[in-house]
Design a protein around this motif. Structure first.
Motif, PDB file in Angstrom:
ATOM      1  N   LEU B 462       0.827  -1.200   0.000  1.00 34.89           N
ATOM      2  CA  LEU B 462       0.000   0.000   0.000  1.00 34.89           C
ATOM      3  C   LEU B 462       0.864   1.254   0.000  1.00 34.89           C
ATOM      4  N   GLN B 463       1.952   1.242   0.787  1.00 33.53           N
ATOM      5  CA  GLN B 463       2.830   2.416   0.834  1.00 33.53           C
ATOM      6  C   GLN B 463       3.516   2.634  -0.504  1.00 33.53           C
ATOM      7  N   ILE B 464       3.892   1.529  -1.163  1.00 31.07           N
ATOM      8  CA  ILE B 464       4.557   1.669  -2.466  1.00 31.07           C
ATOM      9  C   ILE B 464       3.559   2.243  -3.495  1.00 31.07           C
ATOM     10  N   ALA B 465       2.331   1.698  -3.472  1.00 33.67           N
ATOM     11  CA  ALA B 465       1.313   2.211  -4.400  1.00 33.67           C
ATOM     12  C   ALA B 465       1.029   3.672  -4.116  1.00 33.67           C
ATOM     13  N   ASN B 466       1.037   4.033  -2.840  1.00 28.07           N
ATOM     14  CA  ASN B 466       0.770   5.419  -2.464  1.00 28.07           C
ATOM     15  C   ASN B 466       1.886   6.342  -2.953  1.00 28.07           C
ATOM     16  N   LEU B 467       3.134   5.851  -2.900  1.00 30.15           N
ATOM     17  CA  LEU B 467       4.247   6.654  -3.432  1.00 30.15           C
ATOM     18  C   LEU B 467       4.020   6.900  -4.916  1.00 30.15           C
ATOM     19  N   CYS B 468       3.601   5.828  -5.607  1.00 33.00           N
ATOM     20  CA  CYS B 468       3.383   5.951  -7.042  1.00 33.00           C
ATOM     21  C   CYS B 468       2.276   6.979  -7.323  1.00 33.00           C
ATOM     22  N   ALA B 469       1.223   6.946  -6.494  1.00 38.32           N
ATOM     23  CA  ALA B 469       0.141   7.919  -6.656  1.00 38.32           C
ATOM     24  C   ALA B 469       0.659   9.331  -6.406  1.00 38.32           C
ATOM     25  N   THR B 470       1.553   9.480  -5.445  1.00 37.93           N
ATOM     26  CA  THR B 470       2.115  10.804  -5.144  1.00 37.93           C
ATOM     27  C   THR B 470       2.920  11.329  -6.332  1.00 37.93           C
ATOM     28  N   ILE B 471       3.701  10.422  -6.951  1.00 33.42           N
ATOM     29  CA  ILE B 471       4.473  10.850  -8.127  1.00 33.42           C
ATOM     30  C   ILE B 471       3.519  11.177  -9.275  1.00 33.42           C
ATOM     31  N   ALA B 472       2.479  10.342  -9.434  1.00 31.68           N
ATOM     32  CA  ALA B 472       1.494  10.594 -10.496  1.00 31.68           C
ATOM     33  C   ALA B 472       0.863  11.966 -10.307  1.00 31.68           C
TER      34      ALA B 472
END
Lengths: 490, 620
Positions: B462-472
């Motif tokens: 979840l944290q990794i996906a959230n990082l990706c969302a932050t970059i997006a």
């Protein structure tokens, strides 16, 4: 030594056996009622210590031991150590909330091994002793100076504040009954009257807001009617044989009432009920003022002040209450017992009324009550014990219990008045006041006439603290009374 | 002693008062007990039956309005022991399909205070739970012959599909502890367990109602007490709308069959979780009804821990998916610019230390470093930062700055998703190293592996996906959440407030560009979906449990991101082997609704392959 023995032997001949017999009847009836309230067909054993009734028997036995011991203590000891006992008890009350476990939100029980005690019950006799000691001071007269009132009020309010800190509103309010003692010792009756009347106004104004009479809430209507009745009554008392003042007032009110009733019943006119009633009271006040000036009767100003203050208080309560948020209003109503606590078993008082009402004239018979046994009435063996009596023993049983209390209270007042010392008299009145309060509030609550304030019915309700508290109160009184003849000398 | 006779008269007032009160009470008692017939009627019908009416539990829909969880009725046979009379046990047992011995055992168990501490012969007790509809029908016909027995209707759950058990959770009977902690529950009631059934229990459960019935002396129901004036109608629980796309969830679960790991997809612009897959999974229908206890035990004891929600609980080494955070921190701290180049001679060499890398051009700046996932670049950057005493004084201070940036991006602490049991991953602080190595005995090289997402660093999918969302989003995120709407109310404010990391948004644009290059000509070429601009980052994480973990995070479309995904496959080897195709297919399915024919082979590969597990881990 011989004197002491004489003193001891004389105690049992001097003792007031009427009170003792009333006491014994009440505790035994209490234990039997508790047995009935908790009776369960699955496991029934009167003397089993697991059962509440069995435990209560044990409390009663210990009470008798305590009572007997107290009778052996020299009266002077109580007088000498009154303040010490009071002080110690206040310290105990103060530390209780810090060490007491949380039981249903209140921190009032001290758990000592297998027992739990409620210091609030034991503080009753200590406060009574301290009051008696204060009033028996040399040349003490309540009305002599304001400082005397301050001392008496301090003695009364100290336990109230400390018990409120334990979240035990009911037990704290009991001490307010000591105002009866102040009244007996010289406080103006108007104070007692004002206090009672403002409580009535407050409760009635908040409680009866559903239906309307003449366009104003029924609670307000009845309070205004009460104000009228009181002004008439007071003008009789303070009018010094000038009965025509009261007559004129009565005629005026009747005229107003009849015309309002007539107008609303036979015509389509909508009467501004509040304005009309205030007008009627206002005119009455002006008339009283006029009479007071004409006849130089300053006391006639008292009914005017009463009317003005009562009406003012009524509208203040109404306005202040209306400003509160609905949930705050509900909270106050719950605290006053006007609205049932929704988290509780719901409609307690209604259930209690059904249980009593279903008893009929002769009751359903011992152990035959179903309402109380099916746990529809909460606290049936403690605060609602009267309910079981009403259901199983019927009207005669309930009235019988009432008469027992009445007899005991009147007997204690009689004992009070035959004391030769102020100490004895004030102490006895304290005992009577506590009993009056418990009797009025507990039975009033069970039959739905009083707010639900959780205090026990003395001698009947289950619980060691309450029983011990009242036993101590009573037996110290009996000891003081028994030695009254030996104190004639001073 | 002098007596004041004026005051003594006052005893008459006090006596008068108490006599007056006694009189009033006497009159009142007379009214209640003798005059008023209303209570006499109650005396005939001398008992009540308080029947609880259970509210319907809130329904659960997915983001497209598809019904996912709904209710089915269940029937419990109850009895009030006091009211039970001699009855025909044979006929009773026939109706319920049980033997007489079973019945007697159940009755004995019911009365056993150890098994049933709340037993009282006056209150309803449960004899049999969850009758089938047929048994219910048979018993209902004969019920009049068994006074004291009645049927209590309850609500059980039913699931439209078999996916999403880790998100949905289930309901179980309230335990003794639940009952003590919350007045709402009575023995036999249900409460949410795991998933949103637990975290939204208060919204879902509604408010119980009560029906008060009058019984006669024989226990027969005579009707409603005062025509239902004191009855309380139940209030249904609130319906929930998930942010989960149940079709996407199903699809992602099917791709993960035979593998352990997690897939998390988030809508970057809202923080809504589109799918949250933990594999292996289980069928939520297993935890419904009479078989629940047995199935639950099996799931708890299963060697691959299906009840462990890897998406939010597992702490995995993030591997190379961590590199974007490093680029961001170095840029923000002024350690590098987008022009700064570092060499890579098949790895990072410093002192006796060597961190290996694969062959690619050298020296290289940040964007190609992300494109090729160069280990050396980030090791050099990390060393430049941690050992920069001119700026931070000592490595401890530098490391705290590094850690705080990561925390601001959602690492090291729970993100706060609306599901129970989320874990925080792990980001060490300088005190951690001080303790392990001694206060001044560590520097960048001692801990260099954290720069490439290895070593002590752990993150949940979840944290990794959230990082990706932050970059997006180029520099902000919303706390991920799985419930999008609650009937008649709004979701908690914490899910609608932007969280902004301590990194300048322009650097996010650089990193996003680097991730785009990784898809076009770098490590995640399989993520290049025709017609959609995808950005991504692979991760290949060494771990002590065998083969490397295969990870991927990516978002698409590049300019207006609709989905950010993280796929993490335990022991899957290279990031490009399992991670990239899984993540890419989930994005493609969500964005286009289908899979392009040229990419069907990837789908086929995943559906048909399974990763042979490393030897099972010992349970902690």
């Amino acid at each position: 030594m011989s004197q002491l023995r004489n003193g001891q032997t004389s105690i049992f001949s001097q003792i007031d056996w009427v009170t003792i017999i009333l006491y014994l009847i009440m505790v035994v009836c209490g234990a039997v009622s508790i047995y009935a309230a908790c009776y369960d067909f699955d496991h029934a054993n009167l003397f089993s210590f697991d059962e509440f009734s069995g435990k209560q028997m044990r409390w009663i036995a210990l009470s008798l031991v305590i009572g007997l011991t107290l009778l052996l203590v020299e009266t002077r000891i109580y007088e000498t150590y009154a303040y010490v006992i009071y002080g110690a008890m206040m310290v105990l009350l103060f530390i209780t909330p810090f060490v007491a476990p949380d039981i249903k939100g209140s921190h009032s029980w001290l758990v000592i091994g297998p027992m739990s005690l409620q210091p609030a019950e034991l503080a009753k006799f200590a406060t009574a002793l301290a009051m008696a000691r204060l009033f028996s001071g040399y040349n003490f007269q309540l009305n002599a100076k304001a400082g005397n009132y301050a001392k008496a009020l301090a003695l009364i309010f100290m336990p109230i504040v400390l018990i409120l800190l334990q979240n035990e509103t009911g037990s704290a309010l009991v001490y307010m009954s000591l105002f009866f003692v102040l009244y007996r010792e010289g406080m103006s009756g108007l104070v007692l009257f004002a206090a009672l009347f403002s409580v009535v106004i407050f409760v009635v104004a908040i409680k009866f807001t559903e239906s309307q009479i003449l366009g104003l809430e029924s609670g307000q209507f009845w309070i205004l009617v009460l104000v009228m009745v009181i002004t008439v009554g007071m003008s009789v008392i303070y009018g010094k044989r000038n009965i025509e003042i009261a007559r004129n007032l009565l005629l005026w009110y009747l005229l107003c009432g009849l015309s309002m009733w007539g107008l609303s019943a036979f015509t389509e006119i909508i009467i501004p009920g509040r304005a009309a009633m205030l007008f009627a009271i206002g005119v009455a006040c002006v008339y009283l003022g006029f009479e007071s000036a004409r006849m130089r009767l300053r006391k006639l100003l008292i009914p005017i002040a009463t009317a003005v203050l009562a009406v003012g208080f009524l509208f203040t309560v109404e306005a202040a209450f209306g400003k509160l948020m609905p949930h705050q209003q509900l909270r106050i109503k719950v605290v006053l017992g006007i609205e049932e606590d929704l988290r509780g078993a719901g409609y307690n008082v209604n259930q209690s009324k059904i249980a009593i009402g279903s008893g009929g004239l002769l009751g359903k018979g011992f152990l035959e009550g179903t309402q109380t046994k099916l746990k529809y009435v909460p606290e049936q063996h403690t605060d609602f014990i009267f309910c079981t009596i009403g259901e199983e023993e019927g009207f005669w049983g309930a009235v019988g219990v009432e008469l027992l209390f009445l007899a005991m209270i009147l007997r204690i007042i009689q004992i009070a008045e035959r004391q030769h010392t102020t100490f004895g008299r004030v102490y006895a009145y304290c005992v009577a006041s506590y009993l009056i309060f418990h009797f009025c509030i507990n039975i009033g609550m069970v039959i739905g006439l009083c707010p639900v304030i959780g205090i026990p019915l003395p001698f009947f309700s289950y619980g060691g603290s309450s029983l011990w508290g009242f036993t101590i109160l009573l037996f110290i009184l009996l000891r003081i009374d028994a030695s009254r003849k030996s104190v004639l000398a001073y | 002693m002098r007596k004041d006779y004026n005051l003594e008269k006052r005893k008459y007032v006090i006596c008068g008062f108490i006599i007056l009160i006694a009189l009033i009470y006497g009159v009142r008692l007379f009214n209640l007990q003798i005059a008023d017939a209303k209570y006499k009627r109650s005396a005939d019908s001398n008992a009540f039956l308080r029947k609880t009416i259970y509210p319907s539990r809130g329904l659960i829909y997915d983001r497209n309005g598809e019904l996912v969880v709904f209710n089915q009725p269940a029937y419990d046979v109850m009895l009030i022991p006091r009211d039970v009379q001699e009855f025909d046990t044979v006929s009773f047992c026939n109706a319920l399909n049980m033997t007489r011995e079973e019945l007697l055992k159940r009755l004995a168990d019911m009365k056993d205070p150890r098994l049933n501490p709340g037993y009282s012969s006056y209150t309803p007790q449960r004899l049999v739970s969850h009758l089938s509809a047929q048994d219910y029908g048979r018993l209902q016909e004969k019920l009049y012959r068994f006074p004291g027995f009645f049927i209590q209707k309850r609500i059980l759950r039913q699931y439209a599909g078999t996916s999403g058990a880790n998100v949905l959770g289930n309901i179980r009977e309230a335990s003794q502890a639940d009952i003590q902690a919350d007045d709402y529950y009575a023995p036999g009631d249900y409460t949410g367990d795991l998933g949103i059934e637990k975290s939204y229990e208060k919204e879902l459960r509604g408010i119980k109602g009560v029906e008060i019935l009058i019984r006669d002396a024989h226990g027969r129901i005579q009707g409603r007490y005062e025509d239902g004036a004191h009855d309380i109608a139940p209030i249904s629980g609130r319906d929930l709308t998930l942010s989960i796309d149940i079709k996407l969830q199903e699809y992602a679960e099917s791709l993960m069959v035979g593998k352990r790991g997690a897939v998390v997809a988030i809508e970057p612009s809202t923080g809504e979780v589109l799918c949250l897959v933990s594999s292996p999974n289980y069928d939520p229908n297993l935890l419904v009804g009479r078989k629940r206890g047995e199935n639950y035990r099996k799931l708890v004891n299963a060697p691959d821990w299906p009840l462990f929600d890897r998406a939010i609980m597992a702490g995995y080494p993030p591997g190379s998916t961590f590199k974007p955070t490093q680029g961001l921190i170095f840029l923000e701290e002024g350690i590098i610019t987008d022009k700064t180049m570092y060499p890579c001679s098949r790895g990072y060499i410093s002192g006796g230390l060597r961190v290996r890398c694969h062959p690619h051009g050298s020296p290289l700046p940040l964007l190609p470093a992300l494109q090729t996932s160069c280990n050396a670049y980030f090791c050099y950057g990390f060393k430049a930062m941690i050992d920069k005493r001119s700026k931070y004084g000592n490595p401890s201070n530098a490391f705290e700055v590094w850690k705080n940036h990561l925390v601001s991006m959602g690492y090291g602490y729970k993100l706060g998703i609306d599901l129970p049991g989320e874990r925080r991953g792990f980001i060490p602080n300088s005190a951690f190293y001080d303790k392990n190595y001694g206060a001044t005995h560590w520097s960048a090289n001692t801990i260099i592996s954290v720069a490439i997402g290895q070593g002590e660093v752990l993150a949940t999918p979840l944290q990794i996906a959230n990082l990706c969302a932050t970059i997006a989003n180029r520099g902000y995120f919303y706390t991920p959440h799985v419930v999008k709407e609650i009937q008649d109310t709004v979701i908690s404010e914490e899910y609608t407030q932007k969280r902004i990391p301590t990194i300048n948004p322009e650097y996010f644009a650089d990193v996003a560009q680097g991730m785009r290059m990784a898809v076009i000509g770098g490590t995640c070429g399989k993520a290049n979906i025709p017609g959609i601009e995808v950005a991504g980052k692979t991760g290949t994480a060494q771990n002590p449990h065998g083969e490397d973990h295969s990870a991927f995070m990516g978002f698409a479309p590049f300019d207006n991101p609709k989905i950010a995904v993280c796929a993490y496959i335990e022991n899957g080897g290279w990031g490009a082997t399992y991670g990239v195709p899984t993540g890419a297919l989930v994005m493609e399915k969500y964005l286009t609704g289908t899979i392009h024919p040229s990419r069907k082979y990837l789908e086929q590969f995943l559906l048909s392959s399974s990763v042979y597990y490393a030897p099972p881990k010992q349970k902690k």
